[in-house]
Design an enzyme around this catalytic site. Structure first.
Site, mmCIF file in Angstrom:
data_model
loop_
_atom_site.group_PDB
_atom_site.id
_atom_site.type_symbol
_atom_site.label_atom_id
_atom_site.label_comp_id
_atom_site.label_asym_id
_atom_site.label_seq_id
_atom_site.Cartn_x
_atom_site.Cartn_y
_atom_site.Cartn_z
ATOM 1 N N TYR A 281 -2.401 10.615 1.084
ATOM 2 C CA TYR A 281 -3.261 10.862 -0.068
ATOM 3 C C TYR A 281 -3.283 12.353 -0.417
ATOM 4 O O TYR A 281 -3.208 12.734 -1.589
ATOM 5 C CB TYR A 281 -4.692 10.419 0.228
ATOM 6 C CG TYR A 281 -4.842 8.951 0.516
ATOM 7 C CD1 TYR A 281 -5.208 8.057 -0.485
ATOM 8 C CD2 TYR A 281 -4.630 8.445 1.799
ATOM 9 C CE1 TYR A 281 -5.351 6.704 -0.228
ATOM 10 C CE2 TYR A 281 -4.767 7.087 2.068
ATOM 11 C CZ TYR A 281 -5.134 6.229 1.051
ATOM 12 O OH TYR A 281 -5.265 4.893 1.318
ATOM 13 N N HIS B 46 -4.677 -7.763 0.243
ATOM 14 C CA HIS B 46 -4.066 -6.469 0.498
ATOM 15 C C HIS B 46 -3.296 -6.406 1.817
ATOM 16 O O HIS B 46 -2.306 -5.697 1.930
ATOM 17 C CB HIS B 46 -5.156 -5.392 0.481
ATOM 18 C CG HIS B 46 -4.633 -4.000 0.394
ATOM 19 N ND1 HIS B 46 -3.967 -3.516 -0.710
ATOM 20 C CD2 HIS B 46 -4.668 -2.972 1.279
ATOM 21 C CE1 HIS B 46 -3.625 -2.258 -0.509
ATOM 22 N NE2 HIS B 46 -4.032 -1.905 0.698
ATOM 23 N N ASP C 268 0.843 -1.183 0.000
ATOM 24 C CA ASP C 268 0.000 0.000 0.000
ATOM 25 C C ASP C 268 0.889 1.249 0.000
ATOM 26 O O ASP C 268 1.882 1.295 -0.735
ATOM 27 C CB ASP C 268 -0.961 -0.042 1.191
ATOM 28 C CG ASP C 268 -2.095 0.966 1.085
ATOM 29 O OD1 ASP C 268 -3.088 0.664 0.405
ATOM 30 O OD2 ASP C 268 -1.976 2.056 1.675
#
Length: 411
Positions: free
Chosen positions: A332, A386, A191
């Site tokens: 982000y 994930h 990630d």
């Protein structure tokens, strides 16, 4: 770049949120639930099959069940478990960085930094620490393991400037490793942690000997990257994109189309959801549960899953009691899209390995992954997704061991 020297030695850290538990319980007990499902459940079979993950979000019955599970979660026991690991904090560049540090007793152990992403944290790696530091086989490669919390996550303080990028996090983690006496080390990540590790491998080659990733999305090459992903997938002939790989690409395209709403908000308007999620445990449960529940349901098909509801409740507790959900959006909000890190020559990896887990969002072929750098090792796991270290700790550890051997033999 010379090794870093800490201004002050790392300090032991004790997890203690006991004083906040009663308030959490009261908020959960007094939750203001919708009177009915927000979206009616009479969707067509086609709509249901075409949904991504939990579709429109977790249903009301599931939410109430998960809220009760979090309410009953043994917070004292989980604090005791977290404190059974070697927690530390250290000041680096005006930030307080939290990290776990476990040295192996084995001769020839290799320093390894494990980098987490979102919505996870350092706790994702708890099941693999002993497997990596003290493997069962005396012949297996052992590691000195360091697991830092990214700035703004859990017990690490957030960056104090909006100009903070993943290169900055990588620089701080490089200083952490060299400050601990590890002038040479290997980085691992998934990630956003894959971007941290990528930056360490590309920008700190004097210290970082190689990088192992379990997340490596790769855009199509030019001129295919000029097309809409769905259009490209629909028109790509099977001669070029076989069915097995087509199914993996379909999963990635479905995520972009139907599962990435959170990404857009955390990138473009991070303050807006942060207020509600920081104030409401039910909101936080829905936001993070939406991401973790599908993997939990897949893991439940196997005996003794380590990705389970308790792992969800631990994740929620760490975000809630540290008040870090808003600052966890900063990767982000403060960084360019993943594509920049994946395509810019600046981040081209000179020595990397890749583990592919079938339920991951993006599963490139070795050929496609090779556009990210010099790929020395590639292996596909039979299961997992994930949260690889949490889902498949034994497989993850074996992959790390094999990958590092290949990376170091190439040096």
């Amino acid at each position: 770049m010379p090794a870093h020297t800490f201004a002050a030695a790392p300090k032991p850290y004790t997890v203690d949120w006991a004083a906040q538990v009663d308030e959490l319980h009261k908020r959960l007990d007094n939750a203001r639930w919708p009177a009915q499902e927000v979206v009616p459940l009479d969707v067509s079979e086609t709509d249901h099959n075409n949904a991504f993950g939990l579709g429109a979000g977790p249903e009301l019955t599931l939410m109430k069940e998960l809220a009760q599970g979090w309410r009953d979660f043994d917070q004292g026991a989980v604090q005791e478990r977290l404190n059974s690991f070697n927690n530390w904090t250290v000041e680096i560049e005006d930030l307080s960085i939290h990290f776990l540090h476990h040295r192996s007793t084995r001769a020839g152990a290799i320093p390894l930094v494990l980098c987490h992403g979102w919505p996870g944290g350092f706790h994702e790696f708890l099941p693999v620490i002993e497997l990596l530091t003290e493997p069962d086989s005396a012949d297996a490669q052992a590691f000195h393991v360091v697991v830092p919390s990214q700035p703004g996550f859990a017990f690490s303080s957030p960056p104090k400037t909006a100009k903070w990028g993943m290169e900055d996090t990588a620089r701080v983690f490089d200083k952490l490793m060299t400050g601990l006496g590890y002038d040479k080390y290997v980085a691992q990540g998934g990630d956003w942690g894959s971007i941290t590790a990528r930056c360490m491998g590309a920008l700190h080659q004097d210290h970082c000997m190689g990088v192992h990733l379990n997340f490596c999305p790769v855009p199509p090459p030019f001129p295919l990257n000029q097309f809409n992903p769905r259009t490209l997938l629909n028109w790509m002939p099977r001669l070029i994109l076989p069915d097995a790989q087509r199914a993996k690409v379909e999963r990635g395209v479905a995520y972009l189309e139907k599962g990435s709403a959170y990404y857009v908000m955390q990138q473009l308007t991070p303050r807006t959801p942060a207020y509600g999620l920081n104030d409401s445990p039910i909101g936080l449960l829905a936001w993070i549960g939406e991401k973790m529940v599908p993997g939990i349901e897949d893991a439940a098909k196997h005996p003794n899953p380590t990705l389970n509801r308790e792992a969800l409740y631990l994740t929620l507790s760490l975000y809630w009691f540290t008040g870090s959900i808003g600052s966890s959006f900063l990767p982000y909000a403060l960084n360019p899209h993943f594509t920049t890190f994946l395509t810019s020559p600046k981040y081209h990896l000179p020595n990397f390995a890749l583990s592919s887990f079938p339920n991951e969002l993006f599963c490139p072929t070795p050929r496609d992954a090779g556009r990210s750098g010099v790929l020395r090792w590639f292996k596909e796991a039979d299961d997992g997704g994930h949260f690889a270290a949490l889902e498949k700790p034994q497989v993850f550890s074996e992959h790390v061991r094999e990958a590092v051997a290949a990376l170091l033999s190439a040096k």
